[in-house]
Every structure is written in C-alpha cells, then in structure tokens.
Scaffold this motif. Structure first.
Motif, PDB file in Angstrom:
ATOM      1  N   LYS A  81      -9.016   4.380   0.470  1.00  0.00           N
ATOM      2  CA  LYS A  81      -8.266   3.984  -0.036  1.00  0.00           C
ATOM      3  C   LYS A  81      -8.083   2.824   1.694  1.00  0.00           C
ATOM      4  O   LYS A  81      -7.423   2.166   2.319  1.00  0.00           O
ATOM      5  CB  LYS A  81      -6.525   4.628   0.161  1.00  0.00           C
TER       6      LYS A  81
ATOM      7  N   HIS B 286       2.169   4.808  -2.770  1.00  0.00           N
ATOM      8  CA  HIS B 286       1.753   6.308  -2.480  1.00  0.00           C
ATOM      9  C   HIS B 286       2.862   7.199  -2.364  1.00  0.00           C
ATOM     10  O   HIS B 286       3.401   6.743  -1.734  1.00  0.00           O
ATOM     11  CB  HIS B 286       0.835   5.834  -1.050  1.00  0.00           C
TER      12      HIS B 286
ATOM     13  N   PHE C 219       1.216  -1.429  -0.154  1.00  0.00           N
ATOM     14  CA  PHE C 219       0.031  -0.146   0.115  1.00  0.00           C
ATOM     15  C   PHE C 219       0.920   1.127   0.360  1.00  0.00           C
ATOM     16  O   PHE C 219       0.886   2.093  -1.030  1.00  0.00           O
ATOM     17  CB  PHE C 219      -0.583  -0.319   1.093  1.00  0.00           C
TER      18      PHE C 219
END
Length: 381
Positions: A66, A49, A45
């Motif tokens: 998210k 980002h 994740f």
C-alpha cells in the motif's frame, strides 16, 4: 519547493544503541503548485485506513504494498520527489574520526585537501578564489581523489568495532576526560599499521595533534532553552547529517522551505540550521493534519525497516518490497550534479554491498585500499 521531513530510528547521541544501528531522514519534496493534489491523494489514502496513519501500521507485506502504491501515485500525479538519507551509525563514527583526525586544523602532518567532502567541492573553492577558467570535467583527472580517500579511511576505521564503541562512549558520557583522545590516536596508529598502511600509521603521534580541539568537537556542546535549562547536547550524529542534507537540497532548490515533524528536545537544532542556511523551517507539533508529513512517515519508515532487513539478511525481503527503494536510488533520479544518487546511503563497504547487490547494481571494485597505498602521499605535508 517544500520538503516534508520525518525520521526513523533516531536515538540522538546514543551511538551504541545495538537495537537501532541505522537511522533514516527524509520524506517528500513537492512544489506548492502541486501541493493541493498531493494532499488530496494522501487524504483519500488515509480515509481508507482505520487508525493512525503511521509507518508501523504498514509493516506487513500487504501494508508495504500500500505504501509503495501511494508513493507511486504521489510521484506520477503530483510530481512529488521522494528523498531520504540512510546512515549506518558505526560508519558515521568512522566518518567523524576522518573529519577530526585528518584535518589540517587538528593534525599538523596533513594538508587541507581532506577538509573538503569531495574533489568537486574543492574545485569550486579554488575556481572562485583563483579565477580558474576550466570545466570540472576537464579538471577532475588532475584533482586529488578526496572522496574515495575519505571513504577508504572510514571503511578501515569502521571495521574496528571496539574502537567505534569506545568513541561512541566518549560521545555518550560527559565525564570522560580529554586524555581519551590520546588513546584514540594510539589505537588508530595500531589499526592502520596492522592493515598494512605504514605511511598513514606514522602520522599518528600524539605530538602531531591538537587533542584539546579534537575533544571539544567530538564531545559536542550543550544546547539550552530560553530559560537557560539544558535540553540536549548537540549531536554529531543528528545535526550535521540534517545540515548536510538540507544544504545539498538548498543548492538545488533555491526556494526550498521545510516542514518537519518535531524532534522534541532536538527541535532547537532546526533554528540553527535555518539561520545558517537561510532556509525557512516550520516545526509541526501535531502532524495528524499535515498529510505530506504523514506520507513522509510512511516513506521513511518503509525505507528504514527495509534497509535493516537487507543488512540483517532477513528472509522477508522480496522483490516487491524493494520496488520503491529501487525507483528512488537511480542515476536519473539524482538531484545533484557530478555524483550518482547512491549517496542516499551512507554505509560501510560491507553493509553497502549487501544493499546494492539486493537492488541489482553491478558492483565495481573501486580499489579503495589501493588508492590509499598509491595516493595518500598527496594528502601529507
């Protein structure tokens, strides 16, 4: 089990900070067997980002979605358990007043029932000391309504904003004299009388209280570092709420250990909690390499802002925004026996109703005021 813990909106002893009237503690609980999988989920994740993985970077509607999807993946693929407590500071002041002014050690007109957090804890004590051989389910209808009585008392006190602000000032200001306790006693006498609870109002006479002991507990104690320099004053806001949360989890997860993001000058409180509860606690100074701490930051930040928006009647709270909160505050996800998981939220009745209504709960009128009228005599000497 490992509990990765972070916080949001923590202003320590500043009870009267109007910009942050609520705060949240919590994060993710996970077994060591599933930790590697969970870390890989958060790492993946994070790689998608740009920039620091902090909850403030995910405050938009798209960002919140998210966080919700990440949380769902942690729950489904690594059996991680989201756990948090969210408090309304004004209500905590009222709860502290109940603890101090309705305790048999400080008030000679009440018995010891209200010293216990609820009737289940009282039952456990008397069962162990008196050898009572009966189940809680069979005994509870004969026990005094401790939990609802304490909540009803706190709800009434929390409605008096001026009183709560006054008590917050006592906590914030080290120079306020102990005579202020006499003022609080008089204000409580007037408050309960005006609310129609004369039998409660009548116990608020100065001669019934140990004002010195109340003041010492209310003002807290100074904490010092290894050099003897004062670093903080023990907060009746932060430390007890952490202690309560960890104690409850320790009772459920016997092998619990904590990994926490640093609280700066309040880190010394973790050492005391660790010693008292016999729970290993690791304080992380640099959290960017602790993926589950980062995930806890995202979870707690989302919950904190969401709760604030609901209570403030924000128009920006949609159904998808509360999806994660609804998935964690359910009966089936409660980790404690004999109570629902709504204890995640410690709010006054007015604020609590806003949250639960937004979550779609069918609210029941518990008649807390009537409990005081009908049952308070059970708590008097």
């Amino acid at each position: 089990m490992i509990f990765y813990l972070d916080e949001c909106f923590n202003t320590g002893n500043n009870w009267n900070d109007k910009s942050q009237p609520y705060f949240t503690y919590g994060g993710w609980i996970i077994s060591e067997d599933n930790l590697e999988k969970a870390n890989s989920i958060v790492k993946s994740f994070a790689e998608k980002h740009q920039g620091e993985l902090k909850s403030k970077s995910f405050a938009s509607h798209k960002g919140i979605k998210k966080v919700i999807n990440l949380s769902k993946e942690l729950m489904s693929k690594s059996n991680a358990v989201p756990y948090f407590v969210c408090f309304e500071k004004n209500y905590l002041i009222a709860c502290k007043v109940v603890e101090l002014f309705f305790d048999c050690q400080t008030n000679c007109k009440v018995n010891g029932y209200l010293t216990f957090p609820n009737e289940f804890e009282y039952f456990k004590i008397i069962s162990n000391t008196e050898g009572i051989n009966v189940s809680y389910e069979n005994a509870k209808k004969y026990l005094p309504p401790i939990k609802m009585t304490k909540k009803a008392l706190a709800d009434i006190i929390s409605t008096d904003q001026r009183l709560c602000t006054y008590i917050g000032d006592i906590i914030n200001d080290e120079n306020i004299h102990s005579e202020c306790i006499y003022n609080i006693i008089e204000k409580l006498e007037s408050l309960f009388y005006k609310q129609g609870f004369e039998q409660i109002s009548n116990i608020f006479k100065i001669e019934n209280f140990d004002a010195k002991k109340i003041y010492e507990e209310l003002i807290g104690e100074e904490l010092k570092d290894t050099t003897g320099i004062k670093v903080s004053k023990k907060s009746i806001l932060v430390q007890p709420s952490l202690y309560e949360m960890i104690q409850n989890l320790r009772n459920h997860y016997r092998n619990l250990r904590l990994v926490v993001d640093t609280l700066g000058i309040q880190d010394s409180q973790f050492a005391e909690i660790s010693e008292r509860l016999e729970v290993p606690i690791e304080v992380v100074e640099e959290s960017e390499n602790e993926f589950m701490i980062l995930a806890s930051d995202l979870l707690v930040g989302h919950v904190a802002r969401l709760v604030k928006n609901i209570i403030d009647n924000s128009n920006f709270v949609g159904e998808s925004d509360i999806e994660l909160l609804k998935s964690t505050i359910t009966e089936k996800n409660s980790v404690f026996e004999h109570q629902s998981s709504i204890w995640h939220l410690k709010f006054s009745e007015k604020s609590g109703k806003k949250i639960l209504e937004k979550l779609g709960y069918q609210l029941n009128d518990n008649g807390t005021n009537q409990i005081l009228k009908d049952s308070f005599h059970l708590f008097r000497k």
